[in-house]
Design an enzyme around this catalytic site. Structure first.
Site, PDB file in Angstrom:
ATOM      1  N   HIS A 213       0.846  -1.185   0.000  1.00 27.55           N
ATOM      2  CA  HIS A 213       0.000   0.000   0.000  1.00 27.55           C
ATOM      3  C   HIS A 213       0.883   1.236   0.000  1.00 27.55           C
ATOM      4  O   HIS A 213       1.903   1.273   0.669  1.00 27.55           O
ATOM      5  CB  HIS A 213      -0.915   0.014   1.243  1.00 27.55           C
ATOM      6  CG  HIS A 213      -2.108   0.875   1.038  1.00 27.55           C
ATOM      7  ND1 HIS A 213      -2.064   2.231   1.225  1.00 27.55           N
ATOM      8  CD2 HIS A 213      -3.354   0.573   0.613  1.00 27.55           C
ATOM      9  CE1 HIS A 213      -3.257   2.726   0.937  1.00 27.55           C
ATOM     10  NE2 HIS A 213      -4.054   1.752   0.556  1.00 27.55           N
TER      11      HIS A 213
ATOM     12  N   ASP B 174      -7.913  -5.571   0.189  1.00 28.73           N
ATOM     13  CA  ASP B 174      -8.431  -6.382  -0.905  1.00 28.73           C
ATOM     14  C   ASP B 174      -8.135  -7.869  -0.749  1.00 28.73           C
ATOM     15  O   ASP B 174      -8.816  -8.702  -1.355  1.00 28.73           O
ATOM     16  CB  ASP B 174      -7.843  -5.882  -2.239  1.00 28.73           C
ATOM     17  CG  ASP B 174      -8.405  -4.525  -2.600  1.00 28.73           C
ATOM     18  OD1 ASP B 174      -9.617  -4.341  -2.429  1.00 28.73           O
ATOM     19  OD2 ASP B 174      -7.635  -3.654  -3.031  1.00 28.73           O
TER      20      ASP B 174
HETATM   21  C1  LIG Z   1      -0.553  -0.718  -3.930  1.00 26.24           C
HETATM   22  C2  LIG Z   1       0.744  -0.466  -4.677  1.00 26.24           C
HETATM   23  C3  LIG Z   1       0.402  -0.015  -6.106  1.00 26.24           C
HETATM   24  C4  LIG Z   1       1.507   0.625  -3.949  1.00 26.24           C
HETATM   25  O1  LIG Z   1       2.576   0.867  -4.701  1.00 26.24           O
HETATM   26  P1  LIG Z   1       3.720   1.998  -4.547  1.00 26.24           P
HETATM   27  O2  LIG Z   1       3.553   2.802  -3.334  1.00 26.24           O
HETATM   28  O3  LIG Z   1       3.761   2.693  -5.848  1.00 26.24           O
HETATM   29  O4  LIG Z   1       4.948   1.077  -4.321  1.00 26.24           O
HETATM   30  P2  LIG Z   1       5.781   0.347  -5.464  1.00 26.24           P
HETATM   31  O5  LIG Z   1       4.879  -0.383  -6.400  1.00 26.24           O
HETATM   32  O6  LIG Z   1       6.725   1.343  -6.028  1.00 26.24           O
HETATM   33  O7  LIG Z   1       6.549  -0.716  -4.596  1.00 26.24           O
HETATM   34  C5  LIG Z   1       7.674  -0.437  -3.771  1.00 26.24           C
HETATM   35  C6  LIG Z   1       8.495  -1.711  -3.684  1.00 26.24           C
HETATM   36  O8  LIG Z   1       7.718  -2.720  -3.044  1.00 26.24           O
HETATM   37  C7  LIG Z   1       7.487  -3.802  -3.943  1.00 26.24           C
HETATM   38  N1  LIG Z   1       6.068  -4.181  -3.862  1.00 26.24           N
HETATM   39  C8  LIG Z   1       5.026  -3.358  -3.582  1.00 26.24           C
HETATM   40  N2  LIG Z   1       3.899  -4.057  -3.588  1.00 26.24           N
HETATM   41  C9  LIG Z   1       4.224  -5.329  -3.886  1.00 26.24           C
HETATM   42  C10 LIG Z   1       3.479  -6.493  -4.037  1.00 26.24           C
HETATM   43  N3  LIG Z   1       2.166  -6.478  -3.927  1.00 26.24           N
HETATM   44  N4  LIG Z   1       4.123  -7.631  -4.334  1.00 26.24           N
HETATM   45  C11 LIG Z   1       5.454  -7.648  -4.462  1.00 26.24           C
HETATM   46  N5  LIG Z   1       6.226  -6.569  -4.335  1.00 26.24           N
HETATM   47  C12 LIG Z   1       5.614  -5.417  -4.046  1.00 26.24           C
HETATM   48  C13 LIG Z   1       7.766  -3.252  -5.336  1.00 26.24           C
HETATM   49  O9  LIG Z   1       8.136  -4.258  -6.223  1.00 26.24           O
HETATM   50  C14 LIG Z   1       8.868  -2.294  -5.040  1.00 26.24           C
HETATM   51  O10 LIG Z   1      10.048  -3.026  -4.856  1.00 26.24           O
HETATM   52  P3  LIG Z   1      11.440  -2.478  -5.459  1.00 26.24           P
HETATM   53  O11 LIG Z   1      11.654  -1.157  -4.781  1.00 26.24           O
HETATM   54  O12 LIG Z   1      12.387  -3.553  -5.098  1.00 26.24           O
HETATM   55  O13 LIG Z   1      11.180  -2.326  -6.917  1.00 26.24           O
HETATM   56  C15 LIG Z   1       1.601  -1.756  -4.756  1.00 26.24           C
HETATM   57  O14 LIG Z   1       1.880  -2.193  -3.438  1.00 26.24           O
HETATM   58  C16 LIG Z   1       0.919  -2.839  -5.550  1.00 26.24           C
HETATM   59  O15 LIG Z   1       1.020  -2.866  -6.777  1.00 26.24           O
HETATM   60  N6  LIG Z   1       0.223  -3.804  -4.867  1.00 26.24           N
HETATM   61  C17 LIG Z   1      -0.509  -4.828  -5.558  1.00 26.24           C
HETATM   62  C18 LIG Z   1      -1.862  -4.302  -6.034  1.00 26.24           C
HETATM   63  C19 LIG Z   1      -2.820  -4.062  -4.902  1.00 26.24           C
HETATM   64  O16 LIG Z   1      -3.023  -4.922  -4.040  1.00 26.24           O
HETATM   65  N7  LIG Z   1      -3.475  -2.906  -4.935  1.00 26.24           N
HETATM   66  C20 LIG Z   1      -4.507  -2.541  -3.961  1.00 26.24           C
HETATM   67  C21 LIG Z   1      -4.073  -1.414  -3.087  1.00 26.24           C
HETATM   68  S1  LIG Z   1      -5.272  -1.103  -1.810  1.00 26.24           S
END
Ligand SMILES: CC(C)(COP(=O)(O)OP(=O)(O)OC[C@H]1O[C@@H](n2cnc3c(N)ncnc32)[C@H](O)[C@@H]1OP(=O)(O)O)[C@@H](O)C(=O)NCCC(=O)NCCS
Length: 383
Positions: free
Chosen positions: A269, A320
């Site tokens: 998140h 979720d």
């Molecule tokens: C929610 C989300 C978009 C937040 O993303 P963000 O703040 O932009 O963070 P990032 O996507 O840049 O992730 C930061 C790091 O954590 C990792 N990470 C974050 N969520 C992850 C996940 N669900 N699974 C695996 N790795 C994850 C990323 O790969 C990244 O690693 P790195 O720095 O080694 O590349 C992201 O956690 C995600 O895509 N989750 C899955 C989708 C989801 O469940 N969404 C519902 C949100 S309520």
């Protein structure tokens, strides 16, 4: 962000991470304490002791209702549940494989001009409140009857005795839902109702800040929520759990996924760096439901995924993840999970739209231009 970009543009934050884009009195996320409050009330208290209707009232009117206020709010919602037949005509015209998120987006677009306050200016606060209540009342009716239509069934009339959760479940199945199912659905609607400046809420505020109308804000919100990085994650999380299948396969599955640098849906998140407070509550509910139904496989798979994600990546489940298997155990079709999120979140979007319009300023950030400059125009025939 690469070191070069950070050095070059110290004021630039990709994805607006950490950027303060507004002031709000609607909800507060405290990442350190893993807490979420709607207008000062802990969501766990609202989910456990209150109802979605109380929550929606709190978000729209800014205070918890008295007994009389809640009764009259529920009466208005009941009176507003039905939707014009033209909305169903549009839903019937969609291809059968239309995703229900596209259907509910189209339904709200169609509904807008039928609102009795359609002609009211977007700055008419009283009209916007009336619209918000109608939107909250009708969202569940449209999702459930849209589901019936794509399954070749006729829409059915809402029962005025039903609240939001019960109305949705009754229309979806055509049968009175069990009390436990209503209770879990109601709690999940409360937990999904509002969450600060998330992507869909922010998008909704951007839309109404142009003095566009509330329905346009809702349609924007739905389009934004649809993606798997936002609301669409609950559907993807369930597909993942079904793909894993049984607890004995979970460890190898997550090892492989992490090795392949896969994103695990329902984890992570932007705001919560510890636990998502809503997931803590819903995990308990979902696991209890599994025990009651004699199907604990998803809770067991969840334990393995959660432990591995925490140990290896320090990433926790978001709302979720438990919502996905709770809904599955309640027998809800997977492609309705994100539309259920809509049924709840229209209350939060509406509250934000009202707040934005009460103290409006056009939302218009800047970008850094990195393209070519000062080129000589070349005549078409010479290119
Ligand atoms: C929610 C989300 C978009 C937040 O993303 P963000 O703040 O932009 O963070 P990032 O996507 O840049 O992730 C930061 C790091 O954590 C990792 N990470 C974050 N969520 C992850 C996940 N669900 N699974 C695996 N790795 C994850 C990323 O790969 C990244 O690693 P790195 O720095 O080694 O590349 C992201 O956690 C995600 O895509 N989750 C899955 C989708 C989801 O469940 N969404 C519902 C949100 S309520």
């Amino acid at each position: 962000m690469s070191a070069t970009l950070t050095e070059k543009y110290p004021n630039y934050s990709p994805g607006l991470e950490g950027v303060i884009a507004g002031i709000s009195t609607i909800s507060e996320i405290d990442s350190d304490r893993s807490s979420l409050q709607y207008r000062g009330y802990d969501v766990h208290d609202l989910a456990e002791h209150g109802s979605f209707e109380e929550t929606a009232y709190l978000l729209i009117y800014g205070k918890l209702p008295t007994t009389a206020e809640l009764a009259s709010f529920k009466a208005v919602l009941s009176a507003e549940r039905e939707v014009p037949s033209q909305v169903y005509d549009v839903l019937r015209a969609l291809p059968k494989d239309t995703h229900p998120m596209d259907a509910i987006r189209s339904a709200f677009s169609t509904l807008a001009p039928f609102d009795p306050d359609y002609e009211a200016p977007s700055t008419d606060d009283a009209a916007n409140v009336r619209k918000a209540v109608r939107i909250i009342a009708k969202a569940g009716t449209m999702v459930a009857n849209g589901h019936r239509i794509r399954n070749g069934l006729e829409p059915i009339k809402p029962n005025p005795a039903h609240d939001t959760a019960e109305n949705f479940l009754y229309l979806m199945t055509g049968q009175e839902p069990p009390a436990k199912t209503v209770q879990v659905m109601d709690a999940s609607l409360t937990l999904y109702a509002e969450h600060g400046f998330n992507a869909s809420t922010f998008a909704c505020r951007v839309t109404v800040a142009t003095l566009s109308d509330l329905y346009s804000g809702i349609v924007t919100g739905i389009g934004t929520l649809r993606g798997p990085l936002h609301g669409g994650a609950n559907e993807e999380a369930m597909k993942m759990l079904l793909d894993i299948g049984t607890p004995d396969k979970a460890q190898a599955w997550i090892d492989d996924a992490l090795e392949g640098k896969k994103k695990i849906m329902g984890f992570g998140h932007r705001e919560y760096k510890k636990r998502d407070s809503r997931a803590i509550y819903l995990t308990k509910v979902a696991k209890e439901l599994g025990i009651e139904k004699g199907d604990t496989r998803f809770g067991e798979i969840a334990d393995i995924l959660e432990k591995t994600m925490e140990e290896r990546k320090n990433i926790h489940p978001n709302v979720d993840f438990p919502a996905a298997y709770a809904y599955y155990l309640l027998g809800i079709p997977i492609d309705l999970y994100t539309p259920i999120f809509v049924i709840a979140r229209v209350s939060g979007w509406s509250a934000h739209a009202l707040e934005q319009l009460r103290n409006n300023r056009l939302i218009r950030p800047k970008c850094i231009y990195e393209g070519a400059a000062n080129l000589d125009y070349v005549a078409l025939e010479n290119r």
